[in-house]
Design an enzyme around this catalytic site. Structure first.
Site, PDB file in Angstrom:
ATOM      1  N   TYR A 160       5.679   1.342   5.219  1.00  0.00           N
ATOM      2  CA  TYR A 160       4.685   0.477   5.853  1.00  0.00           C
ATOM      3  C   TYR A 160       5.328  -0.637   6.681  1.00  0.00           C
ATOM      4  O   TYR A 160       4.642  -1.456   7.256  1.00  0.00           O
ATOM      5  CB  TYR A 160       3.733  -0.098   4.800  1.00  0.00           C
ATOM      6  CG  TYR A 160       2.965   0.973   4.059  1.00  0.00           C
ATOM      7  CD1 TYR A 160       1.908   1.636   4.682  1.00  0.00           C
ATOM      8  CD2 TYR A 160       3.309   1.353   2.767  1.00  0.00           C
ATOM      9  CE1 TYR A 160       1.203   2.638   4.024  1.00  0.00           C
ATOM     10  CE2 TYR A 160       2.606   2.356   2.101  1.00  0.00           C
ATOM     11  CZ  TYR A 160       1.553   2.991   2.728  1.00  0.00           C
ATOM     12  OH  TYR A 160       0.857   3.982   2.091  1.00  0.00           O
ATOM     13  N   TYR A 172      -6.459   2.573   3.919  1.00  0.00           N
ATOM     14  CA  TYR A 172      -6.451   1.391   3.036  1.00  0.00           C
ATOM     15  C   TYR A 172      -5.245   0.496   3.323  1.00  0.00           C
ATOM     16  O   TYR A 172      -5.199  -0.637   2.877  1.00  0.00           O
ATOM     17  CB  TYR A 172      -6.472   1.825   1.566  1.00  0.00           C
ATOM     18  CG  TYR A 172      -5.113   1.955   0.895  1.00  0.00           C
ATOM     19  CD1 TYR A 172      -4.300   3.046   1.143  1.00  0.00           C
ATOM     20  CD2 TYR A 172      -4.645   0.966   0.029  1.00  0.00           C
ATOM     21  CE1 TYR A 172      -3.068   3.156   0.548  1.00  0.00           C
ATOM     22  CE2 TYR A 172      -3.398   1.073  -0.567  1.00  0.00           C
ATOM     23  CZ  TYR A 172      -2.617   2.164  -0.316  1.00  0.00           C
ATOM     24  OH  TYR A 172      -1.386   2.271  -0.896  1.00  0.00           O
ATOM     25  N   ARG A 173      -4.277   1.001   4.127  1.00  0.00           N
ATOM     26  CA  ARG A 173      -2.995   0.316   4.298  1.00  0.00           C
ATOM     27  C   ARG A 173      -2.253   1.093   5.369  1.00  0.00           C
ATOM     28  O   ARG A 173      -2.386   2.313   5.435  1.00  0.00           O
ATOM     29  CB  ARG A 173      -2.246   0.431   2.963  1.00  0.00           C
ATOM     30  CG  ARG A 173      -0.892  -0.226   2.856  1.00  0.00           C
ATOM     31  CD  ARG A 173      -0.340   0.100   1.477  1.00  0.00           C
ATOM     32  NE  ARG A 173       0.861  -0.621   1.113  1.00  0.00           N
ATOM     33  CZ  ARG A 173       1.569  -0.399   0.007  1.00  0.00           C
ATOM     34  NH1 ARG A 173       1.173   0.526  -0.857  1.00  0.00           N
ATOM     35  NH2 ARG A 173       2.653  -1.082  -0.253  1.00  0.00           N
TER      36      ARG A 173
END
Lengths: 518, 518
Positions: free
Chosen positions: A90, A463-464
């Site tokens: 991420y 969600y991310r």
């Protein structure tokens, strides 16, 4: 080596800001060499240079964080707070906006445990290993919930909605009370912590009036300097059921079997249905099996599965508590699978007094899942594509087929899992790659965008997401012309008029850097 | 009759504002007679006039709410949104700031149920009886969680952190996705609802980026027009244990027995340990037993308890699910009480196929607890004093003794309960009174302030409070010179520059009305 300064700053202004930071935290904790900039970059990024910081500053105390934040306002320097910077897939330690200064909180390692109440209060630098060591050393009868990459921060993981393997595995849901340095340097405590010395700060989540904890999650509204977290008491027993399933299309009935068990609170951790490659990528590498481009053919998949006795999907469930209850629960869960074509079932049991079980199910930190970055060889990496689906088999299977076809189209090996929430599924898809293969890397970005596009058509949001896709994903949240983003940015500008805190995080841009939105 | 206009408005400006509201919602839905003003006052207030509104306006649709909010900005009229206005003990339908216009949302009664996923999407006017009737009429296998006063709003109750009797009894924790009219008239959907038509709006709480749901709870940041709520599937069984305890000091070990069961998730609803008067005040009145002033003497308490076979404390626990698990759980819970001096134990059982159990434990709406307002005779009422304590017996018993002494000192009859959260206790104390007894009413305010003062010394904060005490309670949240209040008001002013929405709610004052803080 040339590098990007914070936008709008001259080299001289930048030097002046760093000198000011050094005055607050000490020379040695302002890190601004080429090596430092490389250290704080995202080594899993498709393009590391796109998110390279200009420097890092590493305060030790809350007061130092406040001082740095105030100086950042004065010098108009954007800060990118990290806890331990292990947010791999991420963005790692790297900022959304290149040239930002990383605010590295990893030196902040204060840690308090309330044994009776089963709570922790951790600073951002406390890693899962630190917490585990502390508990073992002090013989504390609490268990952690750890993520697959356990060298990260307890605090940082909860703040990015990371997950673990036990009934406490929804880490963001375990947050109870924060201490936060606001963008203007003010210091806030949330929930019952808003009352000085309240003994209930880590015991009651909401406090009086609006409740802020989740506003500091995946956001850029403040720098969390302390985080309260609920922890599990060492259970009397941990019973388990591990299952393997033979066919890809089994996914539909597996989900439909698990969904009511989760919804009705019978199964209380969120089991993840993982494809064969999740297991295989930490045991072997692609080169041992195949040397051609394109997605692995079925014959090779079959051979790998046979070698490691793996299903197409695997599933592990664990039940924690007094044996009367865990045994009854295991019985109910097994009954739900009765008559279904399960390839193999293994039951596991741990009871208080047994030697410690050294698994993530028992809250022991692990890092072996990171091994999957080696699948292709070279400098490995991955990005995670993680849409949220309804918890039903039809939706899960359709999403799987759609995604699988895209993996094949782009010549990538499918690595997916379906983690069963109480009423939703988090469908985590790892895109594994070799950064030394330019042809492969050229495909990854298009592939990722196709996945987002497919999901958005189904009205599934992520969600991310990785730094590279924060604006893209934020733009898919499109109700009333992106009303929620508008609200977030209104609050952002009110709290952070100079836009110094994590500009661009989750697609939220302060006015000063609005032109940087992609 | 003379009445208070909205602060700063002339009669003529007020008339003009009402005419504008009428243009948006229809003449008949602007309510501005003396009778209307009385209707929307707080009938349980110590001083009703202190919170009398100037009028009410009752929109039917979200678009009408947006129109009213925009007009309120234009005309500088403070609005006090209510769902159904049944927040008794905390202010009923009445506004914090007298002269405000009540924004009555009780006509908004849209209701959707997702049977498969066990969720509801309700507008503010949907009461617990409405939801119950709908479910019965459509033969939907879901159970409600209802509060003791079930004629209120499902939405309003969750937004004030009300509670119920089942495992879904922490109503604010069941919220999953909101639709909100912002103070400037903009329309936001939170969580996954921020993506148009996302099927996961009621399934996944957090969405992408900061999560807003709890920011609209007990706050004045927006008008919630739709609320997503998780509901319980009708369980296979509901087993129960009811206990009575003889002595006031039993409280300590009762709490210490329950706390680990709650913390470890064995007992999954939040049982409330209630004093004898909680039971008695709905079965009899004080005048039947005693006609003197001052707190009831022990001999009278003994006589009442004997008549109704009541303990000093009572406790009811319920377990929901497959019988294998509920029976095992009941066994574990009974074992925890082994060897303890329990006065009486009764076991209860309901199984699918049995006739419906018509109790709040089974999600059936009730109103009989409101009967307690008749305890003293006359026009009855009460206020609730509800501090949050750590979940341990020592703390609970000390708080009980402290509070009990205050009740005696002020000549009031003790009515307390200790609801066991996962790691905290909500200690609800009802102060019952007779509004036709001026001598008694003169005592109530001082008494309440003494209770707040006592709790604050222990660093216990209230989770919710009456309009009269919102500023007092907000001021006890004093960390860093009330940093959280400062943050709330910064956001309030950014979102609501004209201060039109519920000024003073939870002690949060917009700049325009800052002078109204008590």
């Amino acid at each position: 080596m040339a590098f990007d300064l914070p936008p709008g700053l001259t080299a001289r202004e930048f030097e002046r800001a760093l000198a000011a930071f050094a005055g607050a935290v000490g020379e040695q904790w302002v890190l601004a060499t080429d090596e430092d900039r490389a250290t704080y970059s995202d080594h899993f990024a498709i393009d590391e240079a796109a998110h390279r910081p200009s420097a890092a500053v590493a305060p030790l105390t809350v007061e130092e964080v406040q001082a740095v934040v105030r100086l950042a306002n004065e010098h108009k320097v954007p800060l990118w707070p990290i806890s331990r910077g292990k947010n791999f897939g991420y963005g790692g330690a790297a900022p959304r906006l290149k040239g930002s200064v990383v605010l590295d909180l990893s030196r902040m390692k204060k840690l308090e445990i309330d044994v009776e109440n089963g709570t922790a209060l951790v600073e951002p630098g406390v890693g899962f290993y630190d917490l585990y060591d502390y508990i073992k050393k002090n013989d504390i009868p609490l268990w952690l919930s750890v993520p697959g990459n356990s060298w990260g921060s307890v605090c940082g993981n909860a703040l990015d909605r990371g997950v673990g393997y036990t009934t406490y595995g929804d880490h963001t849901a375990q947050i109870c009370g924060l201490e936060v340095v606001m963008p203007d340097g003010d210091l806030v405590r949330t929930g019952m912590g808003a009352m000085t010395n309240a003994p209930t700060w880590q015991l009651y989540r909401y406090g009086f009036g609006p409740s802020w904890d989740q506003m500091f999650v995946q956001s850029n509204f403040g720098v969390v300097t302390k985080l309260g977290l609920w922890m599990m008491r060492e259970p009397e027993t941990m019973l388990g059921i591990d299952m393997e399933f033979d066919k890809a299309d089994d996914l539909e009935w597996i989900v439909d079997t698990l969904a009511p068990l989760r919804r009705e609170g019978i199964l209380r951790q969120a089991p993840s249905i993982g494809s064969w490659l999740r297991g295989a990528a930490v045991l072997t590498t692609r080169a041992e099996w195949y040397d051609k481009p394109g997605a692995l053919p079925d014959s090779v998949i079959d051979a790998i599965r046979k070698k490691f006795s793996m299903g197409w999907w695997s599933l592990s469930m664990r039940f924690y508590g007094p044996e009367e209850i865990t045994a009854a629960t295991a019985k109910v869960v097994r009954k739900a699978f009765n008559g279904r074509p399960v390839l193999s079932i293994k039951e596991t049991a741990w009871r208080q007094g047994d030697p410690p079980e050294l698994s993530a199910w028992a809250g022991v930190p692990i890092t072996f899942p990171l091994q999957n970055a080696n699948w292709h060889g070279g400098r490995g990496g991955h990005v995670g594509f993680s849409p949220v689906l309804p918890a039903n088999g039809r939706a899960a299977l359709a999403q799987f087929h759609r995604t699988y076809a895209r993996y094949k189209e782009f010549g990538m090996d499918y690595h997916g899992s379906f983690a069963m929430g109480e009423r939703h599924i988090t469908n985590v898809n790892q895109v594994l790659f070799n950064k030394d293969d330019p042809e492969m890397m050229a495909r990854v970005d298009k592939f990722f965008r196709a996945l987002v596009d497919d999901a958005t058509k189904q009205r599934y949001g992520e969600y991310r997401t990785h730094l590279d896709y924060m604006d893209l994903v934020a733009s898919t949240y499109d109700f009333n012309d992106r009303a929620l983003l508008r609200l977030n940015e209104k609050v952002k500008n009110a709290l952070d008029p100079n836009g110094i805190l994590a500009p661009g995080k989750s697609g939220i841009w302060p006015a000063r850097y609005a032109g940087e939105r992609s």
